[in-house]
Design a protein around this motif. Structure first.
Motif, short mmCIF file in Angstrom:
data_model
loop_
_atom_site.label_atom_id
_atom_site.label_comp_id
_atom_site.label_asym_id
_atom_site.label_seq_id
_atom_site.Cartn_x
_atom_site.Cartn_y
_atom_site.Cartn_z
N LEU A 130 0.85 -1.19 0.00
CA LEU A 130 0.00 0.00 0.00
C LEU A 130 0.88 1.24 0.00
O LEU A 130 1.87 1.31 0.73
CB LEU A 130 -0.90 0.01 1.23
CG LEU A 130 -1.87 -1.16 1.35
CD1 LEU A 130 -2.60 -1.10 2.69
CD2 LEU A 130 -2.85 -1.16 0.20
N ASP A 131 0.48 2.19 -0.80
CA ASP A 131 1.20 3.46 -0.85
C ASP A 131 0.69 4.35 0.28
O ASP A 131 -0.51 4.63 0.38
CB ASP A 131 0.99 4.14 -2.20
CG ASP A 131 1.64 5.51 -2.25
OD1 ASP A 131 2.88 5.57 -2.16
OD2 ASP A 131 0.89 6.50 -2.34
N ARG A 132 1.59 4.78 1.13
CA ARG A 132 1.23 5.56 2.31
C ARG A 132 0.44 6.82 1.95
O ARG A 132 -0.59 7.11 2.55
CB ARG A 132 2.51 5.91 3.07
CG ARG A 132 2.29 6.72 4.28
CD ARG A 132 3.60 7.01 4.96
NE ARG A 132 3.40 7.91 6.07
CZ ARG A 132 4.29 8.19 6.97
NH1 ARG A 132 5.48 7.64 6.90
NH2 ARG A 132 4.04 9.02 7.94
N GLU A 133 0.93 7.56 0.99
CA GLU A 133 0.27 8.83 0.62
C GLU A 133 -1.13 8.59 0.06
O GLU A 133 -2.05 9.36 0.34
CB GLU A 133 1.14 9.62 -0.37
CG GLU A 133 2.45 10.10 0.21
CD GLU A 133 2.27 10.94 1.48
OE1 GLU A 133 1.36 11.80 1.52
OE2 GLU A 133 3.02 10.70 2.44
N ILE A 139 -8.30 8.60 3.30
CA ILE A 139 -9.01 8.82 4.57
C ILE A 139 -9.09 10.30 4.91
O ILE A 139 -9.56 10.67 5.98
CB ILE A 139 -8.37 8.03 5.73
CG1 ILE A 139 -6.95 8.52 6.03
CG2 ILE A 139 -8.41 6.54 5.47
CD1 ILE A 139 -6.37 7.97 7.33
N GLU A 140 -8.61 11.14 3.98
CA GLU A 140 -8.61 12.58 4.17
C GLU A 140 -7.92 12.95 5.49
O GLU A 140 -8.45 13.71 6.30
CB GLU A 140 -10.03 13.14 4.09
CG GLU A 140 -10.67 12.91 2.74
CD GLU A 140 -12.10 13.41 2.64
OE1 GLU A 140 -12.61 14.03 3.60
OE2 GLU A 140 -12.72 13.18 1.59
N PHE A 141 -6.72 12.39 5.65
CA PHE A 141 -5.95 12.62 6.87
C PHE A 141 -5.65 14.09 7.06
O PHE A 141 -5.29 14.80 6.13
CB PHE A 141 -4.64 11.83 6.82
CG PHE A 141 -3.74 12.10 8.00
CD1 PHE A 141 -4.04 11.57 9.23
CD2 PHE A 141 -2.62 12.91 7.87
CE1 PHE A 141 -3.22 11.81 10.34
CE2 PHE A 141 -1.80 13.17 8.98
CZ PHE A 141 -2.11 12.63 10.21
N ASP A 142 -5.80 14.54 8.30
CA ASP A 142 -5.49 15.92 8.67
C ASP A 142 -4.43 15.85 9.78
O ASP A 142 -4.68 15.24 10.82
CB ASP A 142 -6.76 16.60 9.18
CG ASP A 142 -6.54 18.07 9.52
OD1 ASP A 142 -5.38 18.49 9.74
OD2 ASP A 142 -7.54 18.80 9.58
#
Length: 161
Positions: A130-133, A139-142
């Motif tokens: 899986l590509d981290r980015e 997941i729309e990480f903030d």
């Protein structure tokens, strides 16, 4: 060189030397007595006691699971000897099968059992990397989700009395 570490290592070596000079049958009997006492204590509370064994491949893609009765072993049924790694090994007197290994330097007691044909075996397909980015975007990480709490901060409640 760390003198404290060297002193500790010397004491550990000395303790291993003393343990390996003990009569193996006498020590093996004591180790089994500890096992048997623990099994008896749990059997006093629960009628049916089973041991679940999980065997994993080095890559963790294959696992096998099975269960065994948790039993008391009669000390007179086994003979004991030291191996080349200073581990104590217990062998069945009836068929000379290797049944136990006790590692005094790690205080680990291992029961040696054959995995039954009826065991549960699972093989997992290697998942793609899986590509981290990509995951963080999905997941729309903030970054505001994570707050670093400085050491000694009165608002860090994890280590309060």
């Amino acid at each position: 060189s760390n003198p404290t570490r060297n002193s500790f290592e010397n004491r550990r070596f000395h303790a291993r030397l003393i343990v390996s000079q003990c009569d193996p049958d006498e020590l093996g009997e004591k180790i089994l007595a500890i096992w048997n006492e623990r099994v008896a204590a749990i059997r006093a509370r629960y009628r049916h006691v089973r041991t679940v064994v999980l065997v994993k491949s080095p890559d963790l893609l294959e696992v096998s699971a099975f269960e065994l009765d948790t039993v008391i072993y009669p000390a007179e049924a086994f003979r004991w000897s030291w191996n080349q790694n200073d581990n104590l090994e217990g062998f069945s007197r009836s068929d000379d099968e290797h049944r136990f290994t006790w590692q005094p330097h790690g205080s680990q007691f291992t029961l040696i059992e054959s995995a039954p044909e009826s065991r549960l075996c699972i093989r997992l397909k290697q998942p793609p990397k899986l590509d981290r980015e990509t995951i963080l975007r999905a997941i729309e990480f903030d970054p505001d989700w994570i707050q670093t709490i400085p050491s000694g901060d009165p608002h860090g409640h994890l280590f309060e009395d």
